[in-house]
Scaffold this active site. Structure first.
Site, PDB file in Angstrom:
ATOM      1  N   ASN A 287       2.679  -9.700   4.898  1.00 20.33           N
ATOM      2  CA  ASN A 287       1.833 -10.121   3.839  1.00 20.33           C
ATOM      3  C   ASN A 287       1.998 -11.319   3.571  1.00 20.33           C
ATOM      4  O   ASN A 287       3.188 -12.061   3.238  1.00 20.33           O
ATOM      5  CB  ASN A 287       2.014  -9.265   2.600  1.00 20.33           C
ATOM      6  CG  ASN A 287       1.484  -7.821   2.842  1.00 20.33           C
ATOM      7  OD1 ASN A 287       0.322  -7.582   2.676  1.00 20.33           O
ATOM      8  ND2 ASN A 287       2.391  -6.858   3.066  1.00 20.33           N
TER       9      ASN A 287
ATOM     10  N   GLU B  29      -5.663   2.467   4.447  1.00 22.21           N
ATOM     11  CA  GLU B  29      -4.306   2.452   3.707  1.00 22.21           C
ATOM     12  C   GLU B  29      -4.452   3.515   2.392  1.00 22.21           C
ATOM     13  O   GLU B  29      -5.460   3.741   1.760  1.00 22.21           O
ATOM     14  CB  GLU B  29      -3.893   1.281   3.282  1.00 22.21           C
ATOM     15  CG  GLU B  29      -4.539   0.391   2.365  1.00 22.21           C
ATOM     16  CD  GLU B  29      -3.726  -0.878   1.915  1.00 22.21           C
ATOM     17  OE1 GLU B  29      -2.903  -1.487   2.272  1.00 22.21           O
ATOM     18  OE2 GLU B  29      -4.392  -1.463   0.997  1.00 22.21           O
TER      19      GLU B  29
ATOM     20  N   GLU C 196      -1.512 -10.263   6.933  1.00 23.34           N
ATOM     21  CA  GLU C 196      -2.182  -9.795   5.934  1.00 23.34           C
ATOM     22  C   GLU C 196      -2.434 -10.760   4.754  1.00 23.34           C
ATOM     23  O   GLU C 196      -1.395 -11.076   4.351  1.00 23.34           O
ATOM     24  CB  GLU C 196      -1.766  -8.470   5.490  1.00 23.34           C
ATOM     25  CG  GLU C 196      -1.664  -7.495   6.507  1.00 23.34           C
ATOM     26  CD  GLU C 196      -1.274  -5.825   5.940  1.00 23.34           C
ATOM     27  OE1 GLU C 196      -1.338  -5.581   4.837  1.00 23.34           O
ATOM     28  OE2 GLU C 196      -1.079  -5.176   6.926  1.00 23.34           O
TER      29      GLU C 196
ATOM     30  N   GLU D 145       3.474  -2.104   8.550  1.00 21.79           N
ATOM     31  CA  GLU D 145       3.379  -3.166   7.512  1.00 21.79           C
ATOM     32  C   GLU D 145       4.852  -3.346   6.979  1.00 21.79           C
ATOM     33  O   GLU D 145       5.290  -2.360   6.749  1.00 21.79           O
ATOM     34  CB  GLU D 145       2.263  -2.857   6.602  1.00 21.79           C
ATOM     35  CG  GLU D 145       2.320  -3.880   5.465  1.00 21.79           C
ATOM     36  CD  GLU D 145       1.195  -3.863   4.502  1.00 21.79           C
ATOM     37  OE1 GLU D 145       0.616  -2.419   4.373  1.00 21.79           O
ATOM     38  OE2 GLU D 145       0.891  -4.544   3.571  1.00 21.79           O
TER      39      GLU D 145
ATOM     40  N   ASP E 162      -6.756  -7.575   3.499  1.00 17.67           N
ATOM     41  CA  ASP E 162      -5.982  -6.532   2.741  1.00 17.67           C
ATOM     42  C   ASP E 162      -6.780  -6.198   1.704  1.00 17.67           C
ATOM     43  O   ASP E 162      -7.398  -6.913   0.955  1.00 17.67           O
ATOM     44  CB  ASP E 162      -4.677  -6.991   2.471  1.00 17.67           C
ATOM     45  CG  ASP E 162      -3.499  -5.851   2.126  1.00 17.67           C
ATOM     46  OD1 ASP E 162      -4.106  -4.885   2.306  1.00 17.67           O
ATOM     47  OD2 ASP E 162      -2.375  -6.214   1.947  1.00 17.67           O
TER      48      ASP E 162
HETATM   49  P1  C2E Z   1      -0.218  -4.065   0.081  1.00 18.67           P
HETATM   50  O1  C2E Z   1      -0.056  -4.959   1.010  1.00 18.67           O
HETATM   51  O2  C2E Z   1      -1.730  -3.516  -0.069  1.00 18.67           O
HETATM   52  O3  C2E Z   1       0.633  -2.912   0.508  1.00 18.67           O
HETATM   53  C1  C2E Z   1       0.439  -1.465   0.380  1.00 18.67           C
HETATM   54  C2  C2E Z   1       1.180  -0.734  -0.813  1.00 18.67           C
HETATM   55  O4  C2E Z   1       0.667   0.411  -1.063  1.00 18.67           O
HETATM   56  C3  C2E Z   1       2.650  -0.916  -0.689  1.00 18.67           C
HETATM   57  O5  C2E Z   1       3.142  -1.055  -1.840  1.00 18.67           O
HETATM   58  C4  C2E Z   1       2.917   0.528  -0.333  1.00 18.67           C
HETATM   59  O6  C2E Z   1       4.230   0.945  -0.444  1.00 18.67           O
HETATM   60  C5  C2E Z   1       1.756   1.465  -0.977  1.00 18.67           C
HETATM   61  N1  C2E Z   1       1.326   2.697  -0.111  1.00 18.67           N
HETATM   62  C6  C2E Z   1       1.239   2.813   1.007  1.00 18.67           C
HETATM   63  N2  C2E Z   1       0.807   3.855   1.542  1.00 18.67           N
HETATM   64  C7  C2E Z   1       0.681   4.565   0.108  1.00 18.67           C
HETATM   65  C8  C2E Z   1       0.229   6.028  -0.196  1.00 18.67           C
HETATM   66  O7  C2E Z   1      -0.112   6.498   0.540  1.00 18.67           O
HETATM   67  N3  C2E Z   1       0.168   6.214  -1.644  1.00 18.67           N
HETATM   68  C9  C2E Z   1       0.563   5.260  -2.524  1.00 18.67           C
HETATM   69  N4  C2E Z   1       0.258   5.561  -3.830  1.00 18.67           N
HETATM   70  N5  C2E Z   1       1.103   3.863  -2.096  1.00 18.67           N
HETATM   71  C10 C2E Z   1       1.007   3.454  -0.710  1.00 18.67           C
HETATM   72  P2  C2E Z   1       4.497  -1.877  -2.271  1.00 18.67           P
HETATM   73  O8  C2E Z   1       5.396  -1.853  -1.466  1.00 18.67           O
HETATM   74  O9  C2E Z   1       4.814  -1.752  -3.685  1.00 18.67           O
HETATM   75  O10 C2E Z   1       3.625  -3.239  -2.284  1.00 18.67           O
HETATM   76  C11 C2E Z   1       2.609  -3.698  -3.299  1.00 18.67           C
HETATM   77  C12 C2E Z   1       1.976  -4.991  -3.059  1.00 18.67           C
HETATM   78  O11 C2E Z   1       2.940  -6.141  -2.833  1.00 18.67           O
HETATM   79  C13 C2E Z   1       1.555  -5.067  -1.418  1.00 18.67           C
HETATM   80  O12 C2E Z   1       0.108  -4.156  -1.527  1.00 18.67           O
HETATM   81  C14 C2E Z   1       1.440  -6.391  -1.242  1.00 18.67           C
HETATM   82  O13 C2E Z   1       0.289  -7.222  -1.859  1.00 18.67           O
HETATM   83  C15 C2E Z   1       2.729  -7.177  -1.942  1.00 18.67           C
HETATM   84  N6  C2E Z   1       3.633  -7.158  -1.092  1.00 18.67           N
HETATM   85  C16 C2E Z   1       4.511  -6.359  -0.582  1.00 18.67           C
HETATM   86  N7  C2E Z   1       5.417  -6.932   0.189  1.00 18.67           N
HETATM   87  C17 C2E Z   1       5.204  -8.567   0.181  1.00 18.67           C
HETATM   88  C18 C2E Z   1       5.698  -9.626   0.826  1.00 18.67           C
HETATM   89  O14 C2E Z   1       6.743  -9.470   1.517  1.00 18.67           O
HETATM   90  N8  C2E Z   1       5.129 -10.798   0.703  1.00 18.67           N
HETATM   91  C19 C2E Z   1       3.971 -10.814  -0.398  1.00 18.67           C
HETATM   92  N9  C2E Z   1       3.296 -11.993  -0.221  1.00 18.67           N
HETATM   93  N10 C2E Z   1       3.540  -9.821  -0.971  1.00 18.67           N
HETATM   94  C20 C2E Z   1       3.855  -8.522  -0.521  1.00 18.67           C
HETATM   95 MG    MG Z   2      -3.290  -3.269   0.630  1.00 15.55          MG
HETATM   96 MG    MG Z   3      -0.745  -5.337   2.924  1.00 17.63          MG
END
Ligand code: C2E
Ligand code: MG
Ligand code: MG
Length: 403
Positions: free
Chosen positions: A108, A227, A140, A38, A170
């Site tokens: 995403n 996830e 996603e 992802e 998602d």
């Molecule tokens: P998401 O799409 O549900 O991505 C999963 C989030 O959970 C990611 O946080 C990831 O780093 C984190 N994660 C993955 N595995 C674990 C784990 O085992 N434990 C814990 N505690 N966390 C885990 P991140 O990177 O901070 O992203 C947060 C949210 O921000 C994402 O949730 C998504 O909704 C949004 N996001 C991230 N990148 C993009 C993007 O390029 N575009 C858009 N529109 N939204 C984004």
């Molecule tokens: Mg997610």
């Molecule tokens: Mg996602």
């Protein structure tokens, strides 16, 4: 110390390509192989700190910049797809001819990205130009974003899916979608929310919630993806219950493209197992039998229910296309080293043929009494198959213990 996030700094960062994608590995829980990642945006801030999306995406969104950012990130992702394609990932345990498809990277998107159609237009032109293949990209979108904007996003989701690009819901479990609503939306996969996955270990009830979500995905013909997998025990539980794909710190944290390239070319010892999938095969079989009973019952009581409406949606005229057949003739074939696996094909084809014949006879208004013997024969075949599938489960268990 981080300098404060200002709109000016953000615009400059977008202009200077400081918003970069990190890649979190996704693993196939049936085979233990890395199947993609992802893509998650990060801000490589001037003072060498890396900001997470929560720290700047709200500002991007409230200033109407998200759509431009998504297009910019999509181009970055396409570059990564092309770069990774040449890095020949190691494919463990894959017999010749059964190589899994290419790595697939997901991005995403937000509702407004879909409403404008520019994302789907962009994807269509990338596919048409042959820059990427549909299987290399996934989209996603969160459950809550979809559910509160169904009218806005529906057409574009369908369009993207029709292009052959997989669409993933998602954070499933946070947006209150009903099974009825879900079945009407064009999703290929449900990504179980990490909160749901993390709570699994805290009570039996929470465990059942995850189990039901996996079953729901299966019933709807969607792939289940978990996830937030942070421990081996959660990983094993998900495998045991037939969850197909997983992602989380236990498997790999989000990392730069260079690190991800190194990650996919390194051999990992993630255990994959089809034990949960074999159990699902038993359930598919019982569901198939139930379809026959329902068809007989509903036609007998004359409730006006057409045979088709009670037929299992997975019921196909060709056994290879049924839910059970898709597994057996697909990834199931990796179990050929278990001798009992090879005993399954013949009775599987037989029971399918007998079931279809039973439905045909029903349509010809044969009475259920006349068909009793036929159903009894089918029951014998079903029982034999279930017993073979149970032997296969034991054989898989024995191999795990010898590992
Ligand atoms: P998401 O799409 O549900 O991505 C999963 C989030 O959970 C990611 O946080 C990831 O780093 C984190 N994660 C993955 N595995 C674990 C784990 O085992 N434990 C814990 N505690 N966390 C885990 P991140 O990177 O901070 O992203 C947060 C949210 O921000 C994402 O949730 C998504 O909704 C949004 N996001 C991230 N990148 C993009 C993007 O390029 N575009 C858009 N529109 N939204 C984004
Ligand atoms: Mg997610
Ligand atoms: Mg996602």
């Amino acid at each position: 110390m981080n300098s404060p996030v200002t709109l000016k700094a953000l615009e400059r960062a977008m202009h200077n390509d400081e918003l970069v994608l990190f890649y979190q590995p996704k693993v196939c829980l049936l085979s233990g192989e890395v199947i993609g990642a992802e893509a998650l945006v990060r801000w490589a801030h001037g003072d060498a700190s890396v900001l997470s999306p929560d720290e700047f995406l709200p500002m991007v969104e409230s200033n109407g910049l998200l759509h431009d950012l998504t297009l910019q990130l999509l181009d970055q992702l396409v570059g990564a797809i092309v770069e990774l394609r040449d890095s020949a990932p190691i494919r463990r345990n894959a017999p010749t001819g059964l190589l899994p498809p290419e790595l697939s990277l997901s991005i995403n998107v937000a509702p407004n990205d879909l409403a404008s159609r520019s994302i789907s237009n962009h994807i269509a032109s990338l596919l048409q130009a042959g820059t990427i293949k549909a299987a290399e990209l996934q989209i996603e979108i969160t459950e809550s974003a979809v559910m509160s904007n169904v009218d806005l996003v529906y057409d574009d989701l369908v369009r993207i899916k029709d292009l052959g690009v997989k669409v993933l819901m998602d954070d499933f479990g946070t947006g209150y979608s009903s099974i009825d609503r879900l079945s009407q939306l064009p999703f290929d996969a449900l990504k179980l929310d990490q909160g749901m996955v993390k709570r699994m270990g805290t009570s039996l009830q929470n465990l059942d919630v995850v189990r039901s979500a996996i079953s729901m995905a299966r019933e709807l013909g969607m792939t289940s993806v978990a996830e937030g997998i942070e421990s081996e025990s959660v990983y094993n539980f998900l495998i045991a219950h037939g969850c197909e794909e997983g992602q989380g710190y236990f498997l790999g944290r989000p990392m730069s493209l260079a690190d991800f390239r190194a990650f996919v070319t390194t051999e990992h010892d993630f255990e994959g197992s089809q034990i949960g999938r074999v159990h699902q095969a038993c359930l598919n079989l019982l569901r198939f039998r139930k379809t026959l009973v329902d068809a007989a019952f509903c036609s007998r009581v004359g409730e006006g229910v057409a045979l088709q409406s009670v037929a299992d949606p997975g019921l196909q005229s060709d056994v290879v296309s049924t839910r059970l057949g898709l597994w057996y003739f697909g990834i199931g074939q990796r179990l050929v080293s278990h001798p009992v696996f090879n005993e399954i094909e013949e009775p599987l084809r037989k029971v399918h043929g007998s079931g279809l014949k039973f439905l045909e006879e029903l349509e010809r208004h044969r009475s259920v009494a006349m068909l009793d013997q036929q159903l009894a024969d089918i029951d014998q075949q079903v029982n034999r198959l279930i017993s073979l599938l149970h032997s296969l489960e034991r054989s898989i268990l024995a191999c795990k213990q010898n590992r």
